[in-house]
Scaffold this motif. Structure first.
Motif, PDB file in Angstrom:
ATOM      1  N   TRP A 140      -3.679  -1.566  -3.470  1.00  0.00           N
ATOM      2  CA  TRP A 140      -3.860  -2.995  -3.737  1.00  0.00           C
ATOM      3  C   TRP A 140      -2.772  -3.775  -3.027  1.00  0.00           C
ATOM      4  O   TRP A 140      -1.588  -3.427  -3.119  1.00  0.00           O
ATOM      5  CB  TRP A 140      -3.811  -3.275  -5.241  1.00  0.00           C
ATOM      6  CG  TRP A 140      -3.773  -4.729  -5.582  1.00  0.00           C
ATOM      7  CD1 TRP A 140      -2.728  -5.415  -6.134  1.00  0.00           C
ATOM      8  CD2 TRP A 140      -4.812  -5.691  -5.386  1.00  0.00           C
ATOM      9  NE1 TRP A 140      -3.047  -6.733  -6.302  1.00  0.00           N
ATOM     10  CE2 TRP A 140      -4.335  -6.938  -5.844  1.00  0.00           C
ATOM     11  CE3 TRP A 140      -6.106  -5.633  -4.849  1.00  0.00           C
ATOM     12  CZ2 TRP A 140      -5.102  -8.093  -5.795  1.00  0.00           C
ATOM     13  CZ3 TRP A 140      -6.867  -6.790  -4.809  1.00  0.00           C
ATOM     14  CH2 TRP A 140      -6.367  -8.006  -5.283  1.00  0.00           C
ATOM     15  N   ASN A 141      -3.189  -4.816  -2.304  1.00  0.00           N
ATOM     16  CA  ASN A 141      -2.244  -5.722  -1.654  1.00  0.00           C
ATOM     17  C   ASN A 141      -2.429  -7.101  -2.267  1.00  0.00           C
ATOM     18  O   ASN A 141      -3.422  -7.781  -1.973  1.00  0.00           O
ATOM     19  CB  ASN A 141      -2.486  -5.768  -0.143  1.00  0.00           C
ATOM     20  CG  ASN A 141      -1.461  -6.622   0.570  1.00  0.00           C
ATOM     21  OD1 ASN A 141      -0.850  -7.509  -0.019  1.00  0.00           O
ATOM     22  ND2 ASN A 141      -1.275  -6.360   1.849  1.00  0.00           N
ATOM     23  N   PRO A 142      -1.493  -7.542  -3.140  1.00  0.00           N
ATOM     24  CA  PRO A 142      -1.652  -8.844  -3.788  1.00  0.00           C
ATOM     25  C   PRO A 142      -1.509 -10.026  -2.825  1.00  0.00           C
ATOM     26  O   PRO A 142      -2.022 -11.101  -3.103  1.00  0.00           O
ATOM     27  CB  PRO A 142      -0.550  -8.856  -4.849  1.00  0.00           C
ATOM     28  CG  PRO A 142       0.465  -7.882  -4.360  1.00  0.00           C
ATOM     29  CD  PRO A 142      -0.283  -6.845  -3.577  1.00  0.00           C
ATOM     30  N   ARG A 166     -10.213   1.486  -1.691  1.00  0.00           N
ATOM     31  CA  ARG A 166     -10.471   2.709  -2.445  1.00  0.00           C
ATOM     32  C   ARG A 166     -10.767   3.815  -1.441  1.00  0.00           C
ATOM     33  O   ARG A 166     -11.467   3.598  -0.454  1.00  0.00           O
ATOM     34  CB  ARG A 166     -11.635   2.526  -3.415  1.00  0.00           C
ATOM     35  CG  ARG A 166     -11.299   1.519  -4.501  1.00  0.00           C
ATOM     36  CD  ARG A 166     -12.365   1.423  -5.574  1.00  0.00           C
ATOM     37  NE  ARG A 166     -13.661   1.107  -5.000  1.00  0.00           N
ATOM     38  CZ  ARG A 166     -14.832   1.434  -5.569  1.00  0.00           C
ATOM     39  NH1 ARG A 166     -14.856   2.104  -6.696  1.00  0.00           N
ATOM     40  NH2 ARG A 166     -15.959   1.080  -4.998  1.00  0.00           N
ATOM     41  N   ASN A 216      -4.933 -10.016  -1.164  1.00  0.00           N
ATOM     42  CA  ASN A 216      -6.004  -9.788  -2.138  1.00  0.00           C
ATOM     43  C   ASN A 216      -6.989  -8.730  -1.653  1.00  0.00           C
ATOM     44  O   ASN A 216      -8.199  -8.894  -1.730  1.00  0.00           O
ATOM     45  CB  ASN A 216      -6.751 -11.089  -2.463  1.00  0.00           C
ATOM     46  CG  ASN A 216      -5.943 -11.993  -3.365  1.00  0.00           C
ATOM     47  OD1 ASN A 216      -5.176 -11.530  -4.201  1.00  0.00           O
ATOM     48  ND2 ASN A 216      -6.098 -13.288  -3.183  1.00  0.00           N
ATOM     49  N   THR A 217      -6.430  -7.639  -1.152  1.00  0.00           N
ATOM     50  CA  THR A 217      -7.255  -6.570  -0.602  1.00  0.00           C
ATOM     51  C   THR A 217      -7.081  -5.294  -1.414  1.00  0.00           C
ATOM     52  O   THR A 217      -5.961  -4.838  -1.650  1.00  0.00           O
ATOM     53  CB  THR A 217      -6.866  -6.286   0.869  1.00  0.00           C
ATOM     54  OG1 THR A 217      -6.979  -7.501   1.608  1.00  0.00           O
ATOM     55  CG2 THR A 217      -7.763  -5.232   1.484  1.00  0.00           C
ATOM     56  N   GLN A 218      -8.218  -4.751  -1.808  1.00  0.00           N
ATOM     57  CA  GLN A 218      -8.250  -3.465  -2.507  1.00  0.00           C
ATOM     58  C   GLN A 218      -8.909  -2.439  -1.593  1.00  0.00           C
ATOM     59  O   GLN A 218      -9.967  -2.690  -1.028  1.00  0.00           O
ATOM     60  CB  GLN A 218      -9.080  -3.573  -3.788  1.00  0.00           C
ATOM     61  CG  GLN A 218      -9.345  -2.242  -4.455  1.00  0.00           C
ATOM     62  CD  GLN A 218     -10.296  -2.390  -5.609  1.00  0.00           C
ATOM     63  OE1 GLN A 218      -9.855  -2.635  -6.725  1.00  0.00           O
ATOM     64  NE2 GLN A 218     -11.593  -2.257  -5.357  1.00  0.00           N
ATOM     65  N   TRP A 238       0.815  -1.214   0.000  1.00  0.00           N
ATOM     66  CA  TRP A 238       0.000   0.000   0.000  1.00  0.00           C
ATOM     67  C   TRP A 238       0.851   1.267   0.000  1.00  0.00           C
ATOM     68  O   TRP A 238       0.327   2.367   0.065  1.00  0.00           O
ATOM     69  CB  TRP A 238      -0.954   0.011   1.178  1.00  0.00           C
ATOM     70  CG  TRP A 238      -2.154  -0.864   0.985  1.00  0.00           C
ATOM     71  CD1 TRP A 238      -2.389  -1.735  -0.041  1.00  0.00           C
ATOM     72  CD2 TRP A 238      -3.282  -0.954   1.844  1.00  0.00           C
ATOM     73  NE1 TRP A 238      -3.598  -2.359   0.137  1.00  0.00           N
ATOM     74  CE2 TRP A 238      -4.161  -1.900   1.293  1.00  0.00           C
ATOM     75  CE3 TRP A 238      -3.627  -0.340   3.040  1.00  0.00           C
ATOM     76  CZ2 TRP A 238      -5.376  -2.231   1.875  1.00  0.00           C
ATOM     77  CZ3 TRP A 238      -4.828  -0.670   3.625  1.00  0.00           C
ATOM     78  CH2 TRP A 238      -5.696  -1.608   3.047  1.00  0.00           C
TER      79      TRP A 238
END
Length: 182
Positions: free
Chosen positions: A77-79, A86, A82-84, A22
């Protein structure tokens, strides 16, 4: 701890951890030529003030966009998780000279060159620009951009079922959370 508090704690971590996913969100602005997105570096997160801090060059396109419309959005976005996230808010320039000087003091010498180019960021590059720096311009061009966060939307993708929640600040500055359909 609630979702908003956890999210702000993660933003604080991202602002000090160069490897945190992030750390470099996409900042979206609206200029005269339409929407414009670019990655920026999160320099500080202030949960109590619901404010995010970024550095930029005062001559950059984002600054021209903000003169047109100071409402912005950011996408984190954190791959790994899997967290987005906004974020929506209002951008403004830090006008407190003492505060700006404190931020400037944290910029390493090698990074100060980025603010010392004779031409504005994004302008056509010519052979003389590659070597042309005026360090006396650096501090003048350095700008601290503050984003006052008004709304959050977090989506966590999972094979076991996606989770999504939103939060908006009320007039007392408290986060009002709501579970959302993913």
């Amino acid at each position: 701890m609630n979702h908003a508090a956890e999210t702000w704690a993660t933003l604080v971590r991202a602002s000090v951890d160069n490897k945190h996913p992030w750390r470099t969100p996409a900042l979206c602005t609206q200029g005269l030529e339409g929407p414009n997105a670019r990655h920026v570096v999160l320099r500080k997160a202030m949960p109590d003030a619901a404010t995010l801090v970024f550095y930029t060059d005062r001559r950059s396109q984002k600054m021209r966009d903000l003169e047109h419309c100071n409402t912005v959005s950011l996408v984190f976005w954190n791959p790994k998780s899997n967290t987005q996230l906004r974020v929506w808010g209002t951008a403004r320039i830090e006008n407190d000279d003492v505060q700006t000087e404190q931020y400037w003091a944290r910029v390493p010498d090698h990074a100060r060159r980025d603010y010392a180019t004779l031409s504005a960021p994004g302008s056509a590059l010519n052979a003389s620009d590659e070597q042309a720096h005026d360090m006396s311009l650096a501090r003048q061009c350095f700008t601290v951009l503050l984003v006052q966060v008004d709304r959050l939307d977090c989506l966590q993708l999972s094979r076991l079922g996606h989770l999504r929640w939103g939060a908006q600040r009320n007039s007392q500055g408290e986060w009002m959370l709501q579970d959302l359909v993913p």
